[in-house]
Design a protein around this motif. Structure first.
Motif, PDB file in Angstrom:
ATOM      1  N   ILE A 171       9.292 -49.627   4.162  1.00 18.03           N
ATOM      2  CA  ILE A 171       7.884 -49.260   4.137  1.00 18.03           C
ATOM      3  C   ILE A 171       7.836 -47.780   4.471  1.00 18.03           C
ATOM      4  CG2 ILE A 171       5.621 -49.491   5.217  1.00 18.03           C
ATOM      5  CD1 ILE A 171       6.301 -52.393   5.846  1.00 18.03           C
ATOM      6  N   VAL A 172       7.065 -47.028   3.694  1.00 20.24           N
ATOM      7  CA  VAL A 172       7.036 -45.586   3.903  1.00 20.24           C
ATOM      8  C   VAL A 172       5.615 -45.061   3.684  1.00 20.24           C
ATOM      9  CG1 VAL A 172       7.677 -45.067   1.509  1.00 20.24           C
ATOM     10  CG2 VAL A 172       8.188 -43.411   3.296  1.00 20.24           C
ATOM     11  N   LYS A 173       5.186 -44.159   4.551  1.00 20.47           N
ATOM     12  CA  LYS A 173       3.946 -43.439   4.331  1.00 20.47           C
ATOM     13  C   LYS A 173       4.207 -42.336   3.301  1.00 20.47           C
ATOM     14  CE  LYS A 173       2.091 -44.296   8.973  1.00 20.47           C
ATOM     15  NZ  LYS A 173       1.624 -43.681  10.242  1.00 20.47           N
ATOM     16  N   THR A 174       3.235 -42.075   2.472  1.00 17.66           N
ATOM     17  CA  THR A 174       3.463 -41.205   1.323  1.00 17.66           C
ATOM     18  C   THR A 174       2.762 -39.851   1.411  1.00 17.66           C
ATOM     19  OG1 THR A 174       1.591 -42.227   0.151  1.00 17.66           O
ATOM     20  CG2 THR A 174       3.771 -43.203  -0.181  1.00 17.66           C
ATOM     21  N   ASP A 175       2.030 -39.587   2.492  1.00 17.46           N
ATOM     22  CA  ASP A 175       1.237 -38.357   2.583  1.00 17.46           C
ATOM     23  C   ASP A 175       2.067 -37.096   2.357  1.00 17.46           C
ATOM     24  OD1 ASP A 175       0.649 -40.581   4.482  1.00 17.46           O
ATOM     25  OD2 ASP A 175      -1.293 -39.577   4.667  1.00 17.46           O
ATOM     26  N   GLU A 176       3.244 -37.040   3.013  1.00 17.43           N
ATOM     27  CA  GLU A 176       4.032 -35.813   2.978  1.00 17.43           C
ATOM     28  C   GLU A 176       4.704 -35.558   1.631  1.00 17.43           C
ATOM     29  OE1 GLU A 176       6.296 -34.455   6.414  1.00 17.43           O
ATOM     30  OE2 GLU A 176       5.704 -36.301   7.443  1.00 17.43           O
ATOM     31  N   LEU A 177       4.678 -36.538   0.746  1.00 23.13           N
ATOM     32  CA  LEU A 177       5.247 -36.306  -0.579  1.00 23.13           C
ATOM     33  C   LEU A 177       4.546 -35.153  -1.290  1.00 23.13           C
ATOM     34  CD1 LEU A 177       5.658 -39.982  -1.864  1.00 23.13           C
ATOM     35  CD2 LEU A 177       7.517 -38.385  -1.377  1.00 23.13           C
ATOM     36  N   HIS A 178       3.275 -34.973  -1.002  1.00 21.60           N
ATOM     37  CA  HIS A 178       2.507 -33.927  -1.676  1.00 21.60           C
ATOM     38  C   HIS A 178       2.871 -32.530  -1.182  1.00 21.60           C
ATOM     39  CE1 HIS A 178       0.083 -37.022  -3.565  1.00 21.60           C
ATOM     40  NE2 HIS A 178      -0.114 -37.570  -2.384  1.00 21.60           N
ATOM     41  N   ASP A 179       3.602 -32.438  -0.072  1.00 20.64           N
ATOM     42  CA  ASP A 179       3.982 -31.139   0.487  1.00 20.64           C
ATOM     43  C   ASP A 179       5.338 -30.661   0.004  1.00 20.64           C
ATOM     44  OD1 ASP A 179       1.620 -31.218   1.994  1.00 20.64           O
ATOM     45  OD2 ASP A 179       2.607 -32.255   3.667  1.00 20.64           O
ATOM     46  N   ILE A 180       6.036 -31.472  -0.789  1.00 19.06           N
ATOM     47  CA  ILE A 180       7.376 -31.129  -1.260  1.00 19.06           C
ATOM     48  C   ILE A 180       7.250 -30.411  -2.598  1.00 19.06           C
ATOM     49  CG2 ILE A 180       9.601 -32.071  -1.993  1.00 19.06           C
ATOM     50  CD1 ILE A 180       9.055 -34.394   0.012  1.00 19.06           C
ATOM     51  N   PRO A 181       7.749 -29.189  -2.715  1.00 19.83           N
ATOM     52  CA  PRO A 181       7.474 -28.389  -3.917  1.00 19.83           C
ATOM     53  C   PRO A 181       8.239 -28.819  -5.160  1.00 19.83           C
ATOM     54  CG  PRO A 181       8.891 -27.163  -2.401  1.00 19.83           C
ATOM     55  CD  PRO A 181       8.444 -28.403  -1.671  1.00 19.83           C
ATOM     56  N   GLU A 182       9.411 -29.412  -5.006  1.00 19.27           N
ATOM     57  CA  GLU A 182      10.211 -29.778  -6.168  1.00 19.27           C
ATOM     58  C   GLU A 182       9.518 -30.879  -6.977  1.00 19.27           C
ATOM     59  OE1 GLU A 182      12.736 -27.960  -3.113  1.00 19.27           O
ATOM     60  OE2 GLU A 182      11.397 -29.702  -3.064  1.00 19.27           O
ATOM     61  N   ASN A 183       9.802 -30.894  -8.273  1.00 14.19           N
ATOM     62  CA  ASN A 183       9.268 -31.955  -9.132  1.00 14.19           C
ATOM     63  C   ASN A 183      10.145 -33.203  -9.058  1.00 14.19           C
ATOM     64  OD1 ASN A 183       7.332 -32.905 -11.058  1.00 14.19           O
ATOM     65  ND2 ASN A 183       8.851 -32.632 -12.668  1.00 14.19           N
ATOM     66  N   SER A 184      11.448 -32.992  -9.071  1.00 15.83           N
ATOM     67  CA  SER A 184      12.411 -34.080  -8.992  1.00 15.83           C
ATOM     68  C   SER A 184      13.182 -33.950  -7.678  1.00 15.83           C
ATOM     69  CB  SER A 184      13.377 -34.028 -10.184  1.00 15.83           C
ATOM     70  OG  SER A 184      14.384 -35.007 -10.068  1.00 15.83           O
ATOM     71  N   PHE A 185      13.117 -34.986  -6.841  1.00 11.00           N
ATOM     72  CA  PHE A 185      13.789 -34.910  -5.534  1.00 11.00           C
ATOM     73  C   PHE A 185      14.022 -36.310  -4.991  1.00 11.00           C
ATOM     74  CE2 PHE A 185       9.246 -34.821  -4.832  1.00 11.00           C
ATOM     75  CZ  PHE A 185       9.039 -35.673  -3.757  1.00 11.00           C
ATOM     76  N   SER A 186      15.009 -36.410  -4.105  1.00  7.74           N
ATOM     77  CA  SER A 186      15.371 -37.673  -3.471  1.00  7.74           C
ATOM     78  C   SER A 186      14.442 -37.985  -2.305  1.00  7.74           C
ATOM     79  CB  SER A 186      16.813 -37.594  -2.972  1.00  7.74           C
ATOM     80  OG  SER A 186      17.105 -38.665  -2.108  1.00  7.74           O
ATOM     81  N   LEU A 187      14.303 -39.256  -2.011  1.00  8.89           N
ATOM     82  CA  LEU A 187      13.565 -39.651  -0.810  1.00  8.89           C
ATOM     83  C   LEU A 187      14.224 -39.137   0.463  1.00  8.89           C
ATOM     84  CD1 LEU A 187      12.344 -43.290  -1.495  1.00  8.89           C
ATOM     85  CD2 LEU A 187      10.923 -41.315  -0.936  1.00  8.89           C
ATOM     86  N   ASN A 188      15.484 -38.739   0.377  1.00  5.36           N
ATOM     87  CA  ASN A 188      16.134 -38.148   1.549  1.00  5.36           C
ATOM     88  C   ASN A 188      15.379 -36.918   2.039  1.00  5.36           C
ATOM     89  OD1 ASN A 188      18.809 -39.463   2.377  1.00  5.36           O
ATOM     90  ND2 ASN A 188      18.970 -39.426   0.148  1.00  5.36           N
ATOM     91  N   VAL A 189      14.735 -36.183   1.152  1.00  4.50           N
ATOM     92  CA  VAL A 189      13.945 -35.016   1.560  1.00  4.50           C
ATOM     93  C   VAL A 189      12.801 -35.450   2.464  1.00  4.50           C
ATOM     94  CG1 VAL A 189      12.543 -33.086   0.745  1.00  4.50           C
ATOM     95  CG2 VAL A 189      14.575 -33.788  -0.552  1.00  4.50           C
ATOM     96  N   LEU A 190      12.118 -36.531   2.085  1.00  2.00           N
ATOM     97  CA  LEU A 190      11.025 -37.061   2.907  1.00  2.00           C
ATOM     98  C   LEU A 190      11.566 -37.629   4.214  1.00  2.00           C
ATOM     99  CD1 LEU A 190       7.986 -37.767   3.093  1.00  2.00           C
ATOM    100  CD2 LEU A 190       8.555 -39.955   2.006  1.00  2.00           C
ATOM    101  N   TRP A 191      12.661 -38.375   4.134  1.00  2.00           N
ATOM    102  CA  TRP A 191      13.233 -38.953   5.350  1.00  2.00           C
ATOM    103  C   TRP A 191      13.643 -37.878   6.355  1.00  2.00           C
ATOM    104  CZ3 TRP A 191      17.039 -42.704   2.461  1.00  2.00           C
ATOM    105  CH2 TRP A 191      16.311 -43.792   1.962  1.00  2.00           C
ATOM    106  N   ASP A 192      14.200 -36.768   5.863  1.00  2.00           N
ATOM    107  CA  ASP A 192      14.602 -35.700   6.784  1.00  2.00           C
ATOM    108  C   ASP A 192      13.395 -35.135   7.526  1.00  2.00           C
ATOM    109  OD1 ASP A 192      17.298 -35.930   6.269  1.00  2.00           O
ATOM    110  OD2 ASP A 192      17.345 -34.345   4.751  1.00  2.00           O
TER     111      ASP A 192
END
Length: 230
Positions: A171-192
């Protein structure tokens, strides 16, 4: 914004290159395991939790995926011309998934034990957690090549390590996905990001789990399922 997830993201866009030659003309999620496509095992787990929405991303051989998934009530999030990886794919599917936390599930694993999504729902604490990952102790995995992904302390907090494998359910909250500038990226970026904030947690899976990352994994998974039915 809702605090409990009622939508599931199925990651089904990948090329399945490690499963070649089986994936030369068939998407990995449609490879049969114990008499039914791999993705149908994942859908059985999902439908047991009665979510409001199920969304799957597609990219490789998308027509085959669409023909299989649409009759099963799964909405599609096509990724063309670029495949977006797990983080980018989840973000692209948000208009269909809705606001708030979501379940995500990788269809390339077989679970022998309690439904991981049911366990996640019971353990989810949105006031403390931004992400809750089902992690499997290395000794309880089948077909895993290499070390684990995380270490887990007694309170369930996660750190990068080698003793636990991420099982592909969360289960993951998705708010911070909008702050990641890349178009293609791993969920590891969000997890970090969540790790830095102390908001990433693990649920220790009590059963066994099989990684179907290579053709030999099919037989291992079928043996595991046969043993669990005894």
């Amino acid at each position: 914004m809702k605090q409990s997830p009622d939508a599931v993201m199925l990651f089904a866009a990948g090329f399945g290159t490690r499963m070649a030659p089986l994936t030369d003309h068939c998407p990995k999620p449609l490879i049969p395991v114990a008499g039914k496509p791999l993705i149908d095992h994942a859908l059985a787990l999902i439908k047991a939790t009665n979510p409001a929405r199920i969304v799957a991303n597609t990219h490789y051989l998308p027509d085959q995926m669409a023909d299989h998934l649409r009759p099963l009530g799964v909405s599609l999030s096509p990724e063309q011309p670029e495949i977006l990886d797990t983080g980018g794919g989840l973000r692209a599917a948000l208009p269909q998934l809705g606001n708030g936390p979501v379940f995500t599930l990788n269809p390339d694993a077989i679970w022998a034990g309690p439904n991981p999504l049911t366990l996640l729902r019971k353990a989810w604490k949105p006031d403390q957690m931004d992400g809750l990952l089902v992690c499997v102790p290395i000794a309880q995995t089948v077909g895993r090549i290499g070390s684990g992904d995380f270490d887990v302390n007694e309170s369930g907090r996660i750190s990068r390590g080698a003793d636990f494998v991420y099982g592909g359910a969360q289960i993951v909250k998705t708010d911070e996905l909008h702050d990641i500038p890349e178009n293609s990226f791993s969920l590891n970026v969000l997890w970090d990001r969540m790790l830095q904030d102390g908001k990433l947690f693990a649920l220790r899976y009590p059963g066994r789990w099989c990684d179907i990352g290579h053709p030999a994994g099919i037989g291992l998974a079928e043996d595991l399922l046969a043993q669990s039915d005894v």
